[in-house]
Motif scaffolding. Structure first.
Motif, PDB file in Angstrom:
ATOM      1  N   ARG A   1       3.642  -2.016  -9.189  1.00  0.00           N
ATOM      2  CA  ARG A   1       3.860  -1.882  -7.704  1.00  0.00           C
ATOM      3  C   ARG A   1       5.575  -1.918  -8.365  1.00  0.00           C
ATOM      4  NH1 ARG A   1       2.763  -6.563  -4.215  1.00  0.00           N
ATOM      5  NH2 ARG A   1       0.917  -5.287  -4.391  1.00  0.00           N
TER       6      ARG A   1
ATOM      7  N   CYS B   1       0.698  -1.104   0.260  1.00  0.00           N
ATOM      8  CA  CYS B   1       0.362  -0.252   0.330  1.00  0.00           C
ATOM      9  C   CYS B   1       0.647   1.314  -0.089  1.00  0.00           C
ATOM     10  CB  CYS B   1      -0.655   0.069   1.295  1.00  0.00           C
ATOM     11  SG  CYS B   1      -2.381  -0.915   1.184  1.00  0.00           S
ATOM     12  N   CYS B   2       0.293   2.330  -0.648  1.00  0.00           N
ATOM     13  CA  CYS B   2       0.935   3.993  -0.875  1.00  0.00           C
ATOM     14  C   CYS B   2       0.423   3.833   0.364  1.00  0.00           C
ATOM     15  CB  CYS B   2       0.872   3.900  -2.094  1.00  0.00           C
ATOM     16  SG  CYS B   2       1.027   5.593  -1.727  1.00  0.00           S
TER      17      CYS B   2
ATOM     18  N   ARG C   1      -3.927   4.583   3.295  1.00  0.00           N
ATOM     19  CA  ARG C   1      -3.008   3.127   3.034  1.00  0.00           C
ATOM     20  C   ARG C   1      -4.194   3.176   2.148  1.00  0.00           C
ATOM     21  NH1 ARG C   1      -0.630  -0.461   6.690  1.00  0.00           N
ATOM     22  NH2 ARG C   1      -1.606  -1.721   4.976  1.00  0.00           N
ATOM     23  N   LEU C   2      -2.953   3.395   0.649  1.00  0.00           N
ATOM     24  CA  LEU C   2      -4.453   3.156  -0.661  1.00  0.00           C
ATOM     25  C   LEU C   2      -3.216   2.338  -1.924  1.00  0.00           C
ATOM     26  CD1 LEU C   2      -3.886   6.922  -2.258  1.00  0.00           C
ATOM     27  CD2 LEU C   2      -6.062   6.670  -0.603  1.00  0.00           C
ATOM     28  N   GLN C   3      -4.220   1.251  -1.581  1.00  0.00           N
ATOM     29  CA  GLN C   3      -3.272  -0.126  -2.499  1.00  0.00           C
ATOM     30  C   GLN C   3      -3.269   0.418  -4.125  1.00  0.00           C
ATOM     31  OE1 GLN C   3      -4.297  -2.921  -0.812  1.00  0.00           O
ATOM     32  NE2 GLN C   3      -2.913  -4.384  -2.691  1.00  0.00           N
TER      33      GLN C   3
END
Length: 236
Positions: free
Chosen positions: A220, A205-206, A212-214
């Motif tokens: 990736r 996650c970012c 938290r953003l997937q």
């Protein structure tokens, strides 16, 4: 070039302001583009948030200048508004919409010239970039550097910014095209993030703005490379 909107319903003042603008351009070697509107509702309905200055009559038939200015302020916090009126008591209310000044009819050229120069001096001379968003009330001008990330949600786009969330009808494809040049990255189908605010990566996650953003599996590797490149450039 400076873009000025004149909102005035009386022909005599439209002609006078046009003549004053032409004279001003010659005397000060200033390039000015003019747009004209006959009523407050007209500029609000067609607002594009690309004006530097608005000269707004207060008393008009369908929507008065004060109401129009209030609606414009909801879409554009930066534009400089100056009122044109024959009643100074109305002009005092201009402070409610952060108006710079007002001109009293009949407008004399010397006063017009001084006030216009003051307004031009107030135009931001920065390198800030703006995104024009179609929203429910019209068009909103959003400062790119204040956007944390963009999320697609159903048929709406959510722009998460320093000043709150903004819903727009803009598509993710269009947002990506507009923001790619400003170091935004599409980390998943539903997320477009501003690399400037990325705090790290955890468990796929970012981390950005405390959320938290997937990051999709397909994105990736590319995302990590883009982040490293951005951080390297920012450190120089």
């Amino acid at each position: 070039m400076i873009h000025i909107a004149i909102v005035e319903d009386e022909d005599i003042y439209i002609r006078q302001l046009t003549e004053y603008m032409e004279r001003f351009q010659k005397e000060f070697s200033q390039e000015i583009r003019l747009s004209f509107f006959r009523d407050g509702d007209e500029i609000v309905e067609k607002y594009t948030a690309d004006y530097n200055i608005i000269l707004m009559d207060i008393q008009m038939q369908f929507m008065d200048g004060m109401t129009a200015a209030e609606k414009i302020r909801e879409m554009d916090k930066k534009v400089i508004i100056m009122f044109i009126t024959n009643m100074t008591s109305y002009a005092v209310r201009g402070y409610e919409v952060d108006a710079l000044d007002y001109m009293v009819k009949p407008v004399e050229y010397f006063s017009f010239c001084q006030k216009l120069k003051r307004a031009i001096d107030r135009i931001p001379q920065s390198n800030e970039n703006y995104l024009l968003l179609p929203v429910e009330t019209g068009v909103l001008r959003l400062n790119v550097k204040e956007i944390y990330y963009v999320e697609s949600y159903g048929h709406q786009m959510i722009f998460v910014t320093k000043h709150g969330n903004v819903q727009s009808r803009m598509t993710m494809k269009k947002a990506e095209e507009e923001l790619l040049q400003y170091d935004f990255f599409r980390c998943a189908k539903s997320y477009l993030v501003n690399m400037k605010y990325v705090e790290g990566i955890q468990e796929g996650c970012c981390m950005i703005h405390g959320e938290r953003l997937q990051v999709s599996r397909q994105k990736r590797k590319e995302f990590m490379e883009a982040l490293v490149n951005y951080m390297s450039e920012a450190a120089r």
